[in-house]
Design a protein around this motif. Structure first.
Motif: not given
Length: 110
Positions: A26, A29-30, A66, A83-84, A86, A89-90
């Motif tokens: 989480h 992703v941010r 991830y 960092r996340a 794609p 994020r999925n």
């Protein structure tokens, strides 16, 4: 891996490890995350996790695709930040649906 501040007992590692992974994802992703920063963030939520547990978790999320690391200079030292991806994020989006469903059952009794 995790200890609850609320009740002072050792938490079941299998139960909390998934929550910790979701929490890490989480935040990744941010914004960019780094190990010691995540240890502090998790502690704010009642999880006590050592670097010896967190760094393998980060590496595991990286191996699964991830997280993507980059190395940044902070003063004289280098820091690996994540960092996340794609895929991450999925995975988080899919997990949110499952968390909502579980929350409704556990908390709302539905």
């Amino acid at each position: 891996m995790a200890r609850s501040k609320l009740d002072g007992t050792d938490a079941d590692r299998d139960l909390y490890s998934g929550l910790i992974r979701l929490h890490v994802l989480h935040h990744a992703v941010r914004e960019p995350i780094f190990g010691l920063g995540m240890i502090d963030e998790l502690a704010r939520h009642g999880y006590r996790i050592s670097p010896g547990s967190l760094y393998p978790l980060l590496h595991s999320l990286e191996r699964k695709g991830y997280l993507r690391p980059t190395v940044r200079r902070k003063g004289r030292s280098l820091r690996k930040v994540y960092r996340a991806t794609p895929l991450g994020r999925n995975a988080l989006a899919a997990a949110k649906s499952k968390v909502r469903e579980l929350f409704r059952e556990l908390i709302e009794g539905k």
